[in-house]
Design a protein around this motif. Structure first.
Motif, PDB file in Angstrom:
ATOM      1  N   HIS A   1       3.240   6.219  -5.856  1.00 55.05           N
ATOM      2  CA  HIS A   1       3.189   6.421  -7.391  1.00 55.05           C
ATOM      3  C   HIS A   1       1.760   7.124  -7.582  1.00 55.05           C
ATOM      4  O   HIS A   1       1.836   7.576  -8.868  1.00 55.05           O
ATOM      5  CB  HIS A   1       3.347   5.144  -7.746  1.00 55.05           C
ATOM      6  CG  HIS A   1       4.791   4.509  -7.574  1.00 55.05           C
ATOM      7  ND1 HIS A   1       5.427   3.999  -6.634  1.00 55.05           N
ATOM      8  CD2 HIS A   1       5.771   4.442  -8.479  1.00 55.05           C
ATOM      9  CE1 HIS A   1       6.620   3.472  -6.601  1.00 55.05           C
ATOM     10  NE2 HIS A   1       7.103   4.143  -7.962  1.00 55.05           N
ATOM     11  N   ARG A   2       0.813   6.710  -7.131  1.00 47.92           N
ATOM     12  CA  ARG A   2      -0.486   7.147  -7.456  1.00 47.92           C
ATOM     13  C   ARG A   2      -0.980   8.390  -6.730  1.00 47.92           C
ATOM     14  O   ARG A   2      -1.959   8.954  -7.128  1.00 47.92           O
ATOM     15  CB  ARG A   2      -1.454   6.141  -7.054  1.00 47.92           C
ATOM     16  CG  ARG A   2      -1.166   4.754  -7.991  1.00 47.92           C
ATOM     17  CD  ARG A   2      -2.502   3.730  -7.784  1.00 47.92           C
ATOM     18  NE  ARG A   2      -3.672   4.200  -8.271  1.00 47.92           N
ATOM     19  CZ  ARG A   2      -4.699   3.523  -8.499  1.00 47.92           C
ATOM     20  NH1 ARG A   2      -4.717   2.050  -7.878  1.00 47.92           N
ATOM     21  NH2 ARG A   2      -5.547   3.838  -8.693  1.00 47.92           N
ATOM     22  N   GLY A   3      -0.245   8.726  -5.640  1.00 47.95           N
ATOM     23  CA  GLY A   3      -0.479  10.237  -5.026  1.00 47.95           C
ATOM     24  C   GLY A   3      -1.630  10.111  -3.933  1.00 47.95           C
ATOM     25  O   GLY A   3      -1.877   9.221  -3.294  1.00 47.95           O
TER      26      GLY A   3
ATOM     27  N   TYR B   1      -5.255   8.028  -3.708  1.00 44.58           N
ATOM     28  CA  TYR B   1      -5.098   6.712  -3.410  1.00 44.58           C
ATOM     29  C   TYR B   1      -4.954   6.788  -1.751  1.00 44.58           C
ATOM     30  O   TYR B   1      -5.233   6.034  -1.299  1.00 44.58           O
ATOM     31  CB  TYR B   1      -3.829   6.094  -3.980  1.00 44.58           C
ATOM     32  CG  TYR B   1      -3.753   4.555  -3.553  1.00 44.58           C
ATOM     33  CD1 TYR B   1      -4.883   3.785  -4.476  1.00 44.58           C
ATOM     34  CD2 TYR B   1      -2.874   4.137  -2.796  1.00 44.58           C
ATOM     35  CE1 TYR B   1      -4.726   2.221  -4.245  1.00 44.58           C
ATOM     36  CE2 TYR B   1      -2.821   2.777  -2.398  1.00 44.58           C
ATOM     37  CZ  TYR B   1      -3.988   1.686  -3.266  1.00 44.58           C
ATOM     38  OH  TYR B   1      -3.846   0.612  -3.074  1.00 44.58           O
ATOM     39  N   ARG B   2      -4.210   7.670  -1.139  1.00 46.57           N
ATOM     40  CA  ARG B   2      -3.957   7.885   0.109  1.00 46.57           C
ATOM     41  C   ARG B   2      -5.178   8.037   0.863  1.00 46.57           C
ATOM     42  O   ARG B   2      -5.663   7.483   1.821  1.00 46.57           O
ATOM     43  CB  ARG B   2      -2.962   9.028   0.559  1.00 46.57           C
ATOM     44  CG  ARG B   2      -1.658   8.481   0.240  1.00 46.57           C
ATOM     45  CD  ARG B   2      -0.693   9.549   0.647  1.00 46.57           C
ATOM     46  NE  ARG B   2       0.853   9.268   0.209  1.00 46.57           N
ATOM     47  CZ  ARG B   2       1.552   8.586   0.740  1.00 46.57           C
ATOM     48  NH1 ARG B   2       1.255   7.793   1.947  1.00 46.57           N
ATOM     49  NH2 ARG B   2       2.761   8.431   0.443  1.00 46.57           N
TER      50      ARG B   2
ATOM     51  N   LYS C   1      -8.208   7.251  -0.036  1.00 47.05           N
ATOM     52  CA  LYS C   1      -8.968   5.915  -0.407  1.00 47.05           C
ATOM     53  C   LYS C   1      -8.432   4.896   0.549  1.00 47.05           C
ATOM     54  O   LYS C   1      -9.282   4.314   1.123  1.00 47.05           O
ATOM     55  CB  LYS C   1      -8.914   5.392  -1.796  1.00 47.05           C
ATOM     56  CG  LYS C   1      -9.541   4.313  -2.222  1.00 47.05           C
ATOM     57  CD  LYS C   1      -9.238   3.940  -3.652  1.00 47.05           C
ATOM     58  CE  LYS C   1     -10.092   2.551  -3.906  1.00 47.05           C
ATOM     59  NZ  LYS C   1      -9.832   2.083  -5.440  1.00 47.05           N
TER      60      LYS C   1
ATOM     61  N   ILE D   1       2.470   1.701  -3.573  1.00 43.23           N
ATOM     62  CA  ILE D   1       1.302   2.304  -4.521  1.00 43.23           C
ATOM     63  C   ILE D   1       0.996   3.715  -4.311  1.00 43.23           C
ATOM     64  O   ILE D   1       0.758   4.429  -5.273  1.00 43.23           O
ATOM     65  CB  ILE D   1       0.302   1.406  -4.580  1.00 43.23           C
ATOM     66  CG1 ILE D   1       0.755  -0.269  -5.133  1.00 43.23           C
ATOM     67  CG2 ILE D   1      -0.966   1.910  -5.329  1.00 43.23           C
ATOM     68  CD1 ILE D   1      -0.551  -1.174  -4.785  1.00 43.23           C
ATOM     69  N   ALA D   2       0.964   4.197  -2.960  1.00 36.68           N
ATOM     70  CA  ALA D   2       0.580   5.401  -2.756  1.00 36.68           C
ATOM     71  C   ALA D   2       1.645   6.440  -3.109  1.00 36.68           C
ATOM     72  O   ALA D   2       1.275   7.603  -3.516  1.00 36.68           O
ATOM     73  CB  ALA D   2       0.306   5.523  -1.219  1.00 36.68           C
TER      74      ALA D   2
ATOM     75  N   ASP E   1       0.727  -1.072  -0.195  1.00 38.55           N
ATOM     76  CA  ASP E   1      -0.107  -0.003  -0.108  1.00 38.55           C
ATOM     77  C   ASP E   1       0.844   1.172   0.169  1.00 38.55           C
ATOM     78  O   ASP E   1       0.413   2.231  -0.683  1.00 38.55           O
ATOM     79  CB  ASP E   1      -0.712  -0.012   1.166  1.00 38.55           C
ATOM     80  CG  ASP E   1      -1.903  -0.930   1.117  1.00 38.55           C
ATOM     81  OD1 ASP E   1      -2.280  -1.670   0.032  1.00 38.55           O
ATOM     82  OD2 ASP E   1      -2.355  -1.560   2.199  1.00 38.55           O
TER      83      ASP E   1
END
Length: 203
Positions: free
Chosen positions: A183-185, A188-189, A191, A180-181, A177
């Motif tokens: 890279h996705r910004g 996503y955090r 979420k 991924i956070a 997690d």
């Protein structure tokens, strides 16, 4: 009834003046030298007289004459000064004047010959420490260094690195997690935060 003193016990006879003078002169005379048999028990034992020492080979006997065994003299396990009392003839010792290391008194080949000869007579433990820590006979067989690849099979590269790869995968999954956070910004955090606040149903 009276008893005389002679009846109770004998009196020591009195010595004459001439006898006393003889005893004094005997004390003044020097003592006689010890016989050869008595001197052997008092003097230090000679190695050449020892019957066991006479059975040793000449090379080993000459070595012990020049360098007495351990009970009479101790030798250093490390290089010391050449003029030190505990200088080991099997090790290179340092010259205190020049500061250079002198070669051992006995080469490695001669050290091996001395050790093998002493081992045959069971007195190898009386020798000083060898120069290269060489092992012989049983010690060499029991404490030998195994050949590379004989203890553990080589296997394939995948089999050798399997455990380390599994550990890396488990660590990556535990931090999935966060990775991924990054890279996705922020979306996503947020979420992940909403997901953590939700309560899981009992069914």
């Amino acid at each position: 009834m009276r008893f005389s003193l002679t009846c109770l016990g004998r009196k020591k006879p009195r010595l004459l003046a001439s006898e006393i003078l003889k005893n004094v002169e005997a004390l003044k005379t020097p003592a006689k030298p010890l016989r050869s048999q008595e001197a052997e028990f008092i003097q230090a034992p000679d190695l050449s007289v020892n019957p066991f020492f006479q059975q040793l080979p000449p090379t080993l006997a000459n070595f012990f004459k020049k360098y007495p065994p351990a009970p009479f003299r101790k030798y250093a396990d490390k290089p010391v000064a050449t003029n030190a009392e505990d200088a080991n003839p099997f090790l290179p010792n340092k010259n205190p004047v020049t500061g250079r290391y002198a070669a051992p008194k006995y080469s490695l080949r001669r050290q091996s010959d001395l050790y093998k000869a002493a081992y045959r007579f069971g007195i190898a433990h009386l020798l000083p420490k060898l120069g290269n820590n060489k092992k012989f006979y049983e010690d060499k067989h029991l404490n030998k260094t195994p050949v590379r690849g004989s203890v553990m099979f080589k296997l394939t590269k995948g089999e050798r690195t399997k455990d380390s790869r599994i550990q890396e995968v488990n660590e990556a999954l535990s931090k999935a997690d966060e990775i991924i956070a990054e890279h996705r910004g922020r979306a996503y955090r947020r979420k992940l935060e909403r997901k953590s606040q939700q309560t899981t149903p009992w069914f």
